[in-house]
Design a protein around this motif. Structure first.
Motif, PDB file in Angstrom:
ATOM      1  N   GLY A  83       0.810  -1.207   0.000  1.00  0.00           N
ATOM      2  CA  GLY A  83       0.000   0.000   0.000  1.00  0.00           C
ATOM      3  C   GLY A  83       0.843   1.256   0.000  1.00  0.00           C
ATOM      4  N   PHE A  84       0.340   2.305  -0.655  1.00  0.00           N
ATOM      5  CA  PHE A  84       1.118   3.528  -0.791  1.00  0.00           C
ATOM      6  C   PHE A  84       1.292   4.264   0.537  1.00  0.00           C
ATOM      7  CE2 PHE A  84      -2.981   5.590  -0.792  1.00  0.00           C
ATOM      8  CZ  PHE A  84      -2.741   6.897  -0.404  1.00  0.00           C
ATOM      9  N   ARG A  85       0.325   4.128   1.454  1.00  0.00           N
ATOM     10  CA  ARG A  85       0.400   4.858   2.731  1.00  0.00           C
ATOM     11  C   ARG A  85       1.631   4.430   3.525  1.00  0.00           C
ATOM     12  NH1 ARG A  85      -0.768   3.995   8.131  1.00  0.00           N
ATOM     13  NH2 ARG A  85      -1.303   1.826   7.675  1.00  0.00           N
ATOM     14  N   ARG A  86       1.813   3.131   3.712  1.00  0.00           N
ATOM     15  CA  ARG A  86       2.947   2.648   4.484  1.00  0.00           C
ATOM     16  C   ARG A  86       4.274   3.001   3.822  1.00  0.00           C
ATOM     17  NH1 ARG A  86      -0.731  -1.593   4.649  1.00  0.00           N
ATOM     18  NH2 ARG A  86      -1.484  -2.189   6.722  1.00  0.00           N
ATOM     19  N   GLY A 127       6.421   5.600  -7.399  1.00  0.00           N
ATOM     20  CA  GLY A 127       5.419   4.548  -7.478  1.00  0.00           C
ATOM     21  C   GLY A 127       4.308   4.734  -6.459  1.00  0.00           C
ATOM     22  N   ALA A 128       4.677   5.122  -5.225  1.00  0.00           N
ATOM     23  CA  ALA A 128       3.680   5.317  -4.175  1.00  0.00           C
ATOM     24  C   ALA A 128       2.759   6.484  -4.505  1.00  0.00           C
ATOM     25  CB  ALA A 128       4.382   5.557  -2.836  1.00  0.00           C
ATOM     26  N   ALA A 129       3.318   7.569  -5.039  1.00  0.00           N
ATOM     27  CA  ALA A 129       2.517   8.752  -5.354  1.00  0.00           C
ATOM     28  C   ALA A 129       1.522   8.468  -6.477  1.00  0.00           C
ATOM     29  CB  ALA A 129       3.427   9.916  -5.736  1.00  0.00           C
ATOM     30  N   TYR A 130       1.982   7.817  -7.540  1.00  0.00           N
ATOM     31  CA  TYR A 130       1.076   7.515  -8.646  1.00  0.00           C
ATOM     32  C   TYR A 130       0.002   6.524  -8.221  1.00  0.00           C
ATOM     33  CZ  TYR A 130       4.250  10.011 -11.724  1.00  0.00           C
ATOM     34  OH  TYR A 130       5.006  10.983 -12.316  1.00  0.00           O
ATOM     35  N   LYS A 131       0.338   5.604  -7.320  1.00  0.00           N
ATOM     36  CA  LYS A 131      -0.663   4.667  -6.816  1.00  0.00           C
ATOM     37  C   LYS A 131      -1.697   5.400  -5.966  1.00  0.00           C
ATOM     38  CE  LYS A 131      -1.158   0.134  -4.673  1.00  0.00           C
ATOM     39  NZ  LYS A 131      -1.668  -0.476  -5.907  1.00  0.00           N
ATOM     40  N   GLY A 132      -1.240   6.385  -5.183  1.00  0.00           N
ATOM     41  CA  GLY A 132      -2.174   7.181  -4.386  1.00  0.00           C
ATOM     42  C   GLY A 132      -3.158   7.939  -5.255  1.00  0.00           C
ATOM     43  N   ILE A 133      -2.659   8.515  -6.353  1.00  0.00           N
ATOM     44  CA  ILE A 133      -3.547   9.221  -7.283  1.00  0.00           C
ATOM     45  C   ILE A 133      -4.533   8.252  -7.920  1.00  0.00           C
ATOM     46  CG2 ILE A 133      -3.601  10.392  -9.530  1.00  0.00           C
ATOM     47  CD1 ILE A 133      -1.060  11.855  -8.707  1.00  0.00           C
ATOM     48  N   ALA A 134      -4.061   7.072  -8.322  1.00  0.00           N
ATOM     49  CA  ALA A 134      -4.941   6.081  -8.947  1.00  0.00           C
ATOM     50  C   ALA A 134      -6.015   5.603  -7.977  1.00  0.00           C
ATOM     51  CB  ALA A 134      -4.117   4.900  -9.446  1.00  0.00           C
ATOM     52  N   ASN A 135      -5.675   5.523  -6.691  1.00  0.00           N
ATOM     53  CA  ASN A 135      -6.645   5.051  -5.697  1.00  0.00           C
ATOM     54  C   ASN A 135      -7.743   6.075  -5.418  1.00  0.00           C
ATOM     55  OD1 ASN A 135      -5.148   2.744  -5.462  1.00  0.00           O
ATOM     56  ND2 ASN A 135      -4.569   3.022  -3.326  1.00  0.00           N
ATOM     57  N   TYR A 136      -7.388   7.350  -5.393  1.00  0.00           N
ATOM     58  CA  TYR A 136      -8.321   8.372  -4.929  1.00  0.00           C
ATOM     59  C   TYR A 136      -8.961   9.199  -6.047  1.00  0.00           C
ATOM     60  CZ  TYR A 136      -7.540   7.698   0.056  1.00  0.00           C
ATOM     61  OH  TYR A 136      -7.517   7.171   1.319  1.00  0.00           O
ATOM     62  N   ASN A 194      -3.208   9.554   8.988  1.00  0.00           N
ATOM     63  CA  ASN A 194      -4.421  10.142   8.397  1.00  0.00           C
ATOM     64  C   ASN A 194      -4.836   9.558   7.045  1.00  0.00           C
ATOM     65  OD1 ASN A 194      -5.219  12.673  10.188  1.00  0.00           O
ATOM     66  ND2 ASN A 194      -2.982  12.670  10.037  1.00  0.00           N
ATOM     67  N   PHE A 195      -3.912   8.924   6.335  1.00  0.00           N
ATOM     68  CA  PHE A 195      -4.252   8.374   5.034  1.00  0.00           C
ATOM     69  C   PHE A 195      -4.719   6.919   5.167  1.00  0.00           C
ATOM     70  CE2 PHE A 195      -1.911  11.109   1.661  1.00  0.00           C
ATOM     71  CZ  PHE A 195      -2.544  12.230   2.152  1.00  0.00           C
ATOM     72  N   LYS A 196      -5.481   6.478   4.200  1.00  0.00           N
ATOM     73  CA  LYS A 196      -5.892   5.087   4.087  1.00  0.00           C
ATOM     74  C   LYS A 196      -5.599   4.623   2.668  1.00  0.00           C
ATOM     75  CE  LYS A 196      -7.705   5.007   8.235  1.00  0.00           C
ATOM     76  NZ  LYS A 196      -7.104   4.218   9.341  1.00  0.00           N
ATOM     77  N   ASP A 197      -5.142   3.388   2.518  1.00  0.00           N
ATOM     78  CA  ASP A 197      -4.877   2.862   1.178  1.00  0.00           C
ATOM     79  C   ASP A 197      -6.161   2.705   0.385  1.00  0.00           C
ATOM     80  OD1 ASP A 197      -1.966   2.418   1.103  1.00  0.00           O
ATOM     81  OD2 ASP A 197      -2.351   1.062   2.767  1.00  0.00           O
ATOM     82  N   ASN A 198      -7.208   2.267   1.051  1.00  0.00           N
ATOM     83  CA  ASN A 198      -8.510   2.113   0.405  1.00  0.00           C
ATOM     84  C   ASN A 198      -9.384   3.311   0.764  1.00  0.00           C
ATOM     85  OD1 ASN A 198     -11.056   1.366  -0.523  1.00  0.00           O
ATOM     86  ND2 ASN A 198     -10.775  -0.794   0.036  1.00  0.00           N
TER      87      ASN A 198
END
Length: 436
Positions: A83-86, A127-136, A194-198
């Motif tokens: 997950g991008f948060r961790r 990778g984490a940043a782009y995954k965060g954008i894709a999730n939200y 404060n963030f959640k992966d899902n």
């Protein structure tokens, strides 16, 4: 009907969780650039303090990119798995600690190790940043979100130049690293708590915002049911991937050479003061903040011919660097460096439009990470090689400028080899045709 219209107005006017996510991701990118770029302003003082040659100083700049390139793709894989948060929260705390440690080092070999490990931490961010954008973000807004995030590529070096010059002038070069590490630790802790992966697990997500994501998810799911995935192994056999990787490699030879050695050039060759160097080093990147957005916008307007936005602007940027080298006055040097930056960053905006529009969506992260990894390799080579060339030529920057001009023109020449019609394989059984 009236109720639906009111609901739509509320949805448009209300601040959404994804905007907060994007703002924090933007801050992460900002401090990643601040932390990696302040060393370019501090370099002359580090070199004097530790008695380093130009080659040794160049290696100090390059060693970051060794770690950054080495762990970039694995960092993206970690984000997919955990997950991008961790990954992002740990990464930013990690590199922030090593940013502060840089200011406490008195040994050159130990500083090389610290900067290398610092690069390992920052490698997890893309990778984490782009995954965060894709999730939200729903797919219709991901391009815009990524474009906003990319403004850090230009604002980061600009702000780093000004902030570093001011802190170094007042407190010395060591203090700037110690201070720069503090905000990242705070941001990392904020993300962790404060963030959640899902998005469904985020307490502030509204029904409307979740509905947008769920609707988007259903559309993507329907598309996936119509096609099988394209493997990363298959993509590695496609010439277009290696064409884009080589374009980005040579482009980044110029970009990182320009970014890394511009402050030293202004101080050592043009005789600017520290504060003037900070201000004038920032100007090209402030100009680039506008042109990189314009480049992406312009490439969207001529979709199907994106390479024709990249090629002429890359060449013009290179020629402006040559004119900068030959300029007789400081005013003309500043003018030409801004002109070079405008066209270089405009070309960069168009290039990434080409990458995103060409690579299969199913393996966009792996494909774009491969392209970006080549840029990181260039980031390792360029500062060290230019430092060596400067030292061998007795302090002259002529050969290093010629290297930058040649590299960006080579990038433009490689772009010419990209066919106007590229087969973009979205599946093993079906394929669509898009123009580059």
């Amino acid at each position: 009907m009236i109720m639906n219209k009111q609901l739509q107005m509320n949805k448009k006017g209300k601040w959404k969780v994804r905007y907060t996510v994007l703002f924090v991701l933007w801050l992460c990118w900002l401090f990643s650039f601040l932390d990696r770029m302040v060393i370019t302003i501090a370099l002359p003082f580090i070199g004097e303090d530790l008695n380093l040659t130009a080659t040794a100083q160049g290696l100090l700049l390059s060693i970051f990119f060794a770690g950054y390139a080495l762990f970039q793709i694995p960092g993206g894989m970690l984000s997919d798995k955990y997950g991008f948060r961790r990954v992002m929260s740990i990464a930013i705390v990690w590199w922030s600690i090593f940013t502060s440690l840089t200011g406490l080092i008195f040994s050159y070999p130990l500083m090389l190790i610290v900067r290398f490990v610092f690069g390992l931490g920052e490698a997890c961010l893309p990778g984490a940043a782009y995954k965060g954008i894709a999730n939200y973000f729903p797919s219709k807004q991901r391009g815009t979100a990524t474009g906003i995030q990319s403004t850090v590529n230009t604002l980061g070096p600009a702000l780093a130049a000004i902030a570093a010059a001011a802190i170094i002038a007042a407190f010395g070069w060591r203090t700037v690293f110690i201070v720069m590490g503090i905000p990242g630790i705070i941001i990392g802790l904020y993300i962790w708590f404060n963030f959640k992966d899902n998005p469904k697990d985020h307490p502030k997500m509204t029904r409307e915002e979740l509905a947008e994501l769920e609707e988007d998810s259903e559309i993507e799911k329907s598309d996936e049911e119509k096609k099988s995935g394209v493997s990363f192994k298959e993509l590695l056999r496609k010439p277009i991937l290696w064409q884009m990787a080589l374009i980005w490699f040579f482009f980044d030879i110029t970009f990182w050479g320009f970014t890394s050695w511009l402050p030293s050039y202004l101080i050592n060759v043009r005789g600017l003061s520290l504060m003037n160097t900070g201000i004038f080093s920032a100007l090209p990147f402030l100009v680039g903040t506008v042109s990189i957005i314009f480049g992406g916008y312009l490439s969207d307007k001529v979709k199907g011919k994106r390479k024709w936005v990249f090629i002429p602007n890359a060449v013009i940027g290179g020629l402006a660097l040559l004119l900068m080298l030959q300029a007789s006055s400081t005013a003309m040097v500043i003018t030409y460096q801004c002109v070079a930056a405008f066209f270089m960053f405009l070309a960069q905006g168009a290039f990434w439009g080409l990458v995103v529009d060409t690579l299969p969506a199913q393996i966009m992260a792996a494909g774009s990470s491969t392209v970006n990894c080549f840029g990181s390799i260039a980031g390792f080579i360029a500062p060290f090689l230019m430092g060596y060339m400067i030292e061998r030529s007795g302090g002259s920057y002529n050969s290093s400028f010629i290297l930058m001009v040649a590299a960006i023109i080579i990038a433009a020449i490689i772009a010419l080899t990209i066919n106007n019609n590229i087969k973009k394989e979205n599946s093993l059984n079906s394929e669509t045709i898009v123009e580059a």
